[in-house]
Design a protein around this motif. Sequence first.
Motif, short mmCIF file in Angstrom:
data_model
loop_
_atom_site.label_atom_id
_atom_site.label_comp_id
_atom_site.label_asym_id
_atom_site.label_seq_id
_atom_site.Cartn_x
_atom_site.Cartn_y
_atom_site.Cartn_z
N SER A 379 0.83 -1.21 0.00
CA SER A 379 0.00 0.00 0.00
C SER A 379 0.86 1.26 0.00
N LYS A 380 1.88 1.26 0.84
CA LYS A 380 2.76 2.43 0.94
C LYS A 380 3.47 2.69 -0.39
N LYS A 381 3.97 1.64 -1.03
CA LYS A 381 4.71 1.82 -2.27
C LYS A 381 3.79 2.19 -3.44
N TYR A 382 2.58 1.66 -3.45
CA TYR A 382 1.65 2.02 -4.52
C TYR A 382 1.30 3.50 -4.46
N LEU A 383 1.03 3.98 -3.26
CA LEU A 383 0.70 5.40 -3.11
C LEU A 383 1.89 6.28 -3.46
N ALA A 384 3.11 5.76 -3.28
CA ALA A 384 4.30 6.54 -3.61
C ALA A 384 4.58 6.53 -5.11
N SER A 393 -5.85 9.73 -14.87
CA SER A 393 -5.68 9.85 -16.31
C SER A 393 -5.67 8.48 -17.00
N LEU A 394 -5.07 7.49 -16.34
CA LEU A 394 -4.96 6.17 -16.96
C LEU A 394 -6.24 5.36 -16.86
N PHE A 395 -6.95 5.50 -15.76
CA PHE A 395 -8.11 4.63 -15.53
C PHE A 395 -9.43 5.38 -15.46
N GLY A 396 -9.38 6.71 -15.47
CA GLY A 396 -10.62 7.49 -15.46
C GLY A 396 -11.19 7.74 -14.09
N ASP A 397 -10.64 7.15 -13.07
CA ASP A 397 -11.12 7.36 -11.69
C ASP A 397 -10.00 7.03 -10.73
N LEU A 398 -10.33 7.14 -9.43
CA LEU A 398 -9.35 6.84 -8.38
C LEU A 398 -9.80 5.65 -7.53
N GLU A 399 -10.51 4.72 -8.17
CA GLU A 399 -11.07 3.61 -7.43
C GLU A 399 -9.99 2.75 -6.76
N GLN A 400 -8.94 2.46 -7.50
CA GLN A 400 -7.87 1.62 -6.93
C GLN A 400 -7.20 2.33 -5.75
N ARG A 401 -7.01 3.61 -5.88
CA ARG A 401 -6.39 4.37 -4.79
C ARG A 401 -7.29 4.37 -3.56
N ARG A 402 -8.59 4.49 -3.77
CA ARG A 402 -9.52 4.49 -2.64
C ARG A 402 -9.48 3.13 -1.93
N GLN A 403 -9.40 2.05 -2.69
CA GLN A 403 -9.32 0.73 -2.07
C GLN A 403 -8.03 0.57 -1.27
N VAL A 404 -6.93 1.06 -1.82
CA VAL A 404 -5.65 0.95 -1.12
C VAL A 404 -5.68 1.77 0.16
N LEU A 405 -6.23 2.98 0.10
CA LEU A 405 -6.32 3.81 1.29
C LEU A 405 -7.22 3.20 2.35
N ALA A 406 -8.20 2.39 1.90
CA ALA A 406 -9.11 1.73 2.84
C ALA A 406 -8.52 0.46 3.42
N GLY A 407 -7.28 0.12 3.02
CA GLY A 407 -6.64 -1.08 3.55
C GLY A 407 -6.88 -2.33 2.73
N ASN A 408 -7.46 -2.18 1.53
CA ASN A 408 -7.72 -3.32 0.66
C ASN A 408 -6.72 -3.33 -0.51
N HIS A 409 -6.81 -4.37 -1.32
CA HIS A 409 -5.90 -4.51 -2.45
C HIS A 409 -6.71 -4.88 -3.69
N PRO A 410 -6.73 -4.01 -4.70
CA PRO A 410 -7.55 -4.25 -5.90
C PRO A 410 -7.16 -5.53 -6.62
N ARG A 411 -8.13 -6.10 -7.32
CA ARG A 411 -7.90 -7.31 -8.10
C ARG A 411 -7.80 -6.98 -9.58
N SER A 412 -7.04 -5.98 -9.91
CA SER A 412 -6.90 -5.57 -11.31
C SER A 412 -5.57 -6.08 -11.86
N GLN A 413 -5.45 -6.09 -13.19
CA GLN A 413 -4.20 -6.51 -13.82
C GLN A 413 -3.07 -5.57 -13.45
N PHE A 414 -3.34 -4.28 -13.44
CA PHE A 414 -2.31 -3.30 -13.14
C PHE A 414 -1.78 -3.49 -11.72
N TYR A 415 -2.69 -3.60 -10.76
CA TYR A 415 -2.25 -3.77 -9.37
C TYR A 415 -1.61 -5.14 -9.17
#
Length: 498
Positions: A379-384, A393-415
């Motif tokens: 989580s720390k390194k992703y936010l950095a 810009s890449l995904f159109g929203d901040l959904e992955q960032r919101r999940q990381v900030l909430a203590g979760n880990h997205p199930r996307s190809q990028f993450y």
Amino acid sequence: MAGKVTNFSDLIQRVAASCLLHPLAAGRHGSGENRVGDDDDEYELSEEHEDEEEEEEERESEEEEKESLKAWEGMNEEVRVERVVEMERLMNEVFDTVSGMKRAYASLQEAHCPWDPEKMRVADVAVVGELRKLGVLRERFRRTTSLTGGSTRRKSRGRGRGSGVATVREVVAPYEAAVEELKREVKLREVEVENLKEKLRTVAVSSLSLTGTNGKKGSSRSHYSKRKVVSAPQGQVMAGPAPEVFETTMKQVKDASKSFTMLLLSLMRSAHWDIAAAVRSIEAAANATDDLTSTTATIAACSVVATQHAKYALESYICRKVFQGFDHETFYMDGSLSSLLNPDQYRRDCFTQYRDMKAMDPSELLGIMPTCHFGKFCSKKYLAVVHPKMEESLFGDLEQRRQVLAGNHPRSQFYGEFLMLTKAVWLLHLLAFSLDPAPSQFEASRGAEFHPQYMESVVKFPGGRVPAGQIVGFPVSPGFKLGNGSVIRARVYLVART
């Protein structure tokens, strides 16, 4: 016939014999008229044979009754009274046992609806117990009647022995059924054990293949579903940390950083970014808290990077972020000092974590323990690494960032690709703190002379030799000097001195 004593066993035997001797009508008619005639003759013969047997049994029964009557008349009055009392007591016990069996059988029926296996088992044991009592009472009755001479002729013809054998079989039958049930359970357990052994063998083979396979370079454009596993060199036994394992893991870090960089670069191109300008913007935003000299130098270096080499600047940025804090036992996520207070135990713990984690899928691990130390590191390194403006810009929203900030880990190809990189760095970090002495990290500085013993150019030159007059444009990934004297060279991007 009126005075003949019969029982259910005799009736069943007669019916069975009749069924065997007299086939169904449909079977007889299908064979033709001659066959019908033959069956009729057989039926008449069997009837005559049965009539003869019944008459003989009636005569024997009458003779036995006469003998019993004579024996009864020959007894004195006291013996008669005792026999009558004993018979009355026996019949009372028979009636009590039959009543108990009826109650047990009723309980057995009730256990079927609703289905209650435990209640059914108890009722079944009760029914068998009552039947066993009836068998014992029958033997007592036979012994009582034999004392009066009623079974003398039957014994003389050998029928008494058959009756005794049948009684023994009936008494033993419940135990035999229980033994068969236990045998079936043993077979089921054996099958289950074999299945578990097969699974254990499969896991052992998989573990050996992971331990005994050389770390191979994966494709730079790996997919999220194709997981790369950090493995040990061929033939190496993972009994303890070794510099060779550290070198192999560092190769995995290099492959993972290349793969994630290519994925990020492809997403930026799909979003129609100006790659050169984007690299400079990312560096400027990410290093806003760095000192002015470092930021200015990085931007200046990026300005001289060729367009086709922008991936190296992007990889340099990513590696610098993920390796930041590598010299601390927790990447400065907390103030732990375990490596200083109890260094031997801490080294053992780190290597144990390495062995436990090296074959795990990071996504599955974080799905179970999202807030473990490794999860916090990711989580720390992703936010950095991923700036909010970049993600939007890449995904159109901040959904992955919101999940990381909430203590979760997205199930996307990028993450998922990012997790492969962070896992490789985390394993390298565990190995670094497992070795004694620990590897020393170094990094080439901008403008430094190129030293092939400590540096490796990310750009391949013709002939494989770096031409003279090349200096470090910017570092791409750090290098390490190991305790056995071997060196893992730092990767650098070279530019001409002029």
